[in-house]
Write a protein that holds these residues in place. Structure first.
Motif, PDB file in Angstrom:
ATOM      1  N   PHE A 180       0.852  -1.187   0.000  1.00  0.00           N
ATOM      2  CA  PHE A 180       0.000   0.000   0.000  1.00  0.00           C
ATOM      3  C   PHE A 180       0.888   1.237   0.000  1.00  0.00           C
ATOM      4  N   TYR A 181       0.665   2.132  -0.967  1.00  0.00           N
ATOM      5  CA  TYR A 181       1.479   3.342  -1.095  1.00  0.00           C
ATOM      6  C   TYR A 181       0.727   4.593  -0.649  1.00  0.00           C
ATOM      7  N   GLY A 182      -0.584   4.651  -0.876  1.00  0.00           N
ATOM      8  CA  GLY A 182      -1.362   5.828  -0.483  1.00  0.00           C
ATOM      9  C   GLY A 182      -2.642   5.937  -1.277  1.00  0.00           C
ATOM     10  N   TYR A 183      -3.142   7.165  -1.397  1.00  0.00           N
ATOM     11  CA  TYR A 183      -4.349   7.444  -2.167  1.00  0.00           C
ATOM     12  C   TYR A 183      -4.080   8.554  -3.160  1.00  0.00           C
ATOM     13  N   ASN A 184      -4.749   8.438  -4.305  1.00  0.00           N
ATOM     14  CA  ASN A 184      -4.537   9.338  -5.420  1.00  0.00           C
ATOM     15  C   ASN A 184      -5.817  10.115  -5.726  1.00  0.00           C
ATOM     16  N   PHE A 185      -5.689  11.444  -5.867  1.00  0.00           N
ATOM     17  CA  PHE A 185      -6.763  12.307  -6.365  1.00  0.00           C
ATOM     18  C   PHE A 185      -6.473  12.503  -7.841  1.00  0.00           C
ATOM     19  N   TYR A 186      -7.357  12.013  -8.707  1.00  0.00           N
ATOM     20  CA  TYR A 186      -7.082  11.970 -10.134  1.00  0.00           C
ATOM     21  C   TYR A 186      -8.202  12.634 -10.918  1.00  0.00           C
ATOM     22  N   LEU A 187      -7.849  13.542 -11.827  1.00  0.00           N
ATOM     23  CA  LEU A 187      -8.819  14.228 -12.661  1.00  0.00           C
ATOM     24  C   LEU A 187      -9.148  13.378 -13.883  1.00  0.00           C
ATOM     25  N   ASN A 188     -10.393  12.887 -13.956  1.00  0.00           N
ATOM     26  CA  ASN A 188     -10.846  12.105 -15.117  1.00  0.00           C
ATOM     27  C   ASN A 188     -11.122  13.002 -16.314  1.00  0.00           C
ATOM     28  N   SER A 189     -11.812  14.117 -16.062  1.00  0.00           N
ATOM     29  CA  SER A 189     -12.138  15.107 -17.089  1.00  0.00           C
ATOM     30  C   SER A 189     -12.280  16.437 -16.366  1.00  0.00           C
ATOM     31  N   ALA A 190     -12.633  17.472 -17.103  1.00  0.00           N
ATOM     32  CA  ALA A 190     -12.785  18.793 -16.483  1.00  0.00           C
ATOM     33  C   ALA A 190     -13.921  18.817 -15.466  1.00  0.00           C
ATOM     34  N   THR A 191     -14.843  17.862 -15.575  1.00  0.00           N
ATOM     35  CA  THR A 191     -16.007  17.879 -14.689  1.00  0.00           C
ATOM     36  C   THR A 191     -16.130  16.652 -13.786  1.00  0.00           C
ATOM     37  N   SER A 192     -15.129  15.776 -13.767  1.00  0.00           N
ATOM     38  CA  SER A 192     -15.196  14.615 -12.867  1.00  0.00           C
ATOM     39  C   SER A 192     -13.792  14.216 -12.415  1.00  0.00           C
ATOM     40  N   TYR A 193     -13.749  13.615 -11.239  1.00  0.00           N
ATOM     41  CA  TYR A 193     -12.483  13.166 -10.673  1.00  0.00           C
ATOM     42  C   TYR A 193     -12.711  11.920  -9.829  1.00  0.00           C
ATOM     43  N   SER A 194     -11.590  11.242  -9.491  1.00  0.00           N
ATOM     44  CA  SER A 194     -11.664  10.006  -8.711  1.00  0.00           C
ATOM     45  C   SER A 194     -10.690  10.061  -7.556  1.00  0.00           C
ATOM     46  N   ILE A 195     -11.025   9.309  -6.529  1.00  0.00           N
ATOM     47  CA  ILE A 195     -10.082   9.023  -5.449  1.00  0.00           C
ATOM     48  C   ILE A 195      -9.757   7.545  -5.591  1.00  0.00           C
ATOM     49  N   ARG A 196      -8.463   7.241  -5.749  1.00  0.00           N
ATOM     50  CA  ARG A 196      -8.057   5.863  -6.035  1.00  0.00           C
ATOM     51  C   ARG A 196      -7.006   5.389  -5.027  1.00  0.00           C
ATOM     52  N   ARG A 197      -7.112   4.114  -4.642  1.00  0.00           N
ATOM     53  CA  ARG A 197      -6.103   3.488  -3.788  1.00  0.00           C
ATOM     54  C   ARG A 197      -4.885   3.190  -4.660  1.00  0.00           C
ATOM     55  N   VAL A 198      -3.694   3.424  -4.127  1.00  0.00           N
ATOM     56  CA  VAL A 198      -2.464   3.200  -4.881  1.00  0.00           C
ATOM     57  C   VAL A 198      -1.667   2.082  -4.207  1.00  0.00           C
ATOM     58  N   CYS A 199      -1.398   1.037  -4.976  1.00  0.00           N
ATOM     59  CA  CYS A 199      -0.505  -0.036  -4.543  1.00  0.00           C
ATOM     60  C   CYS A 199       0.732   0.037  -5.433  1.00  0.00           C
ATOM     61  N   ARG A 200       1.888  -0.285  -4.874  1.00  0.00           N
ATOM     62  CA  ARG A 200       3.131  -0.168  -5.643  1.00  0.00           C
ATOM     63  C   ARG A 200       3.879  -1.497  -5.609  1.00  0.00           C
ATOM     64  N   LEU A 201       4.350  -1.903  -6.780  1.00  0.00           N
ATOM     65  CA  LEU A 201       5.143  -3.121  -6.920  1.00  0.00           C
ATOM     66  C   LEU A 201       6.273  -2.824  -7.900  1.00  0.00           C
ATOM     67  N   SER A 202       7.495  -2.970  -7.444  1.00  0.00           N
ATOM     68  CA  SER A 202       8.690  -2.734  -8.266  1.00  0.00           C
ATOM     69  C   SER A 202       8.677  -1.353  -8.923  1.00  0.00           C
ATOM     70  N   GLY A 203       8.267  -0.341  -8.171  1.00  0.00           N
ATOM     71  CA  GLY A 203       8.265   1.030  -8.673  1.00  0.00           C
ATOM     72  C   GLY A 203       7.104   1.382  -9.593  1.00  0.00           C
ATOM     73  N   VAL A 204       6.181   0.457  -9.808  1.00  0.00           N
ATOM     74  CA  VAL A 204       5.025   0.705 -10.675  1.00  0.00           C
ATOM     75  C   VAL A 204       3.778   0.845  -9.796  1.00  0.00           C
ATOM     76  N   ASN A 205       2.992   1.890 -10.052  1.00  0.00           N
ATOM     77  CA  ASN A 205       1.761   2.117  -9.300  1.00  0.00           C
ATOM     78  C   ASN A 205       0.592   1.393  -9.942  1.00  0.00           C
ATOM     79  N   TYR A 206      -0.236   0.767  -9.097  1.00  0.00           N
ATOM     80  CA  TYR A 206      -1.476   0.125  -9.525  1.00  0.00           C
ATOM     81  C   TYR A 206      -2.618   0.832  -8.800  1.00  0.00           C
ATOM     82  N   TYR A 207      -3.646   1.210  -9.549  1.00  0.00           N
ATOM     83  CA  TYR A 207      -4.732   2.023  -9.000  1.00  0.00           C
ATOM     84  C   TYR A 207      -6.028   1.233  -8.936  1.00  0.00           C
ATOM     85  N   THR A 208      -6.762   1.428  -7.841  1.00  0.00           N
ATOM     86  CA  THR A 208      -8.097   0.876  -7.686  1.00  0.00           C
ATOM     87  C   THR A 208      -9.017   2.028  -7.321  1.00  0.00           C
ATOM     88  N   SER A 209      -9.998   2.287  -8.168  1.00  0.00           N
ATOM     89  CA  SER A 209     -10.899   3.407  -7.940  1.00  0.00           C
ATOM     90  C   SER A 209     -11.784   3.136  -6.731  1.00  0.00           C
TER      91      SER A 209
END
Length: 167
Positions: A76-105
């Motif tokens: 578990f690395y943290g949580y991500n605030f991500y802009l999907n478009s100008a009018t929507s966004y997501s909060i996603r869980r961030v998992c990290r493996l070998s320096g690569v982030n994996y996101y779960t909305s």
């Protein structure tokens, strides 16, 4: 019997009535214009507070380790605030493996009608435990189709979230 001059002075003239109506109309017009500007400013602040609240939510999820299980996707690395478009966004869980982030909305949100986030690439990762961000970012909330006024939201690397209004 009353005299004609006493009866003649007992009312308002047409000119006095027209001037009074004109003054009242001007005052009502100015009051309405000021009220409209005030209500538009408050609606902009409400949209910005919604985004600020969701930024703080993502930060608190990261600090508390909410849903921290990542399984085969690393740690578990943290949580991500991500802009999907100008009018929507997501909060996603961030998992990290070998320096690569994996996101779960986790949460998907839409901006209130008539408002948008002006900057196209907003992605903030709040790190677990510390709540700090991977990088500082600044973006604007504004009424759709306009350039001003706007509210600038800034997230520092320490995780401090601040808002400033620009007219």
């Amino acid at each position: 019997m009353e005299s004609k001059s006493a009866f003649k002075n007992s009312g308002f003239t047409l000119i006095e009535l027209l001037v009074s109506i004109l003054v009242i109309s001007i005052l009502v017009g100015l009051g309405y214009a000021n009220f409209r500007a005030y209500s538009q400013k408050q609606a902009l602040w409400a949209a910005a507070r919604q985004v600020e609240g969701d930024l703080r939510l993502a930060q608190s999820y990261a600090m508390s380790g909410k849903d921290a299980y990542c399984g085969s996707q690393g740690y578990f690395y943290g949580y991500n605030f991500y802009l999907n478009s100008a009018t929507s966004y997501s909060i996603r869980r961030v998992c990290r493996l070998s320096g690569v982030n994996y996101y779960t909305s986790v949460i998907n949100r839409s901006m209130p009608n008539g408002f948008e986030i002006a900057d196209s690439s907003v992605s903030i990762v709040f790190r677990a435990v510390t709540g700090g961000a991977d990088g500082g970012v600044s973006f604007r909330i504004l009424r759709s189709g306009t350039l001003n006024p706007y509210i600038n939201i800034t997230v520092s690397t320490s995780g401090k979230i601040s808002m400033t209004y620009t007219n």
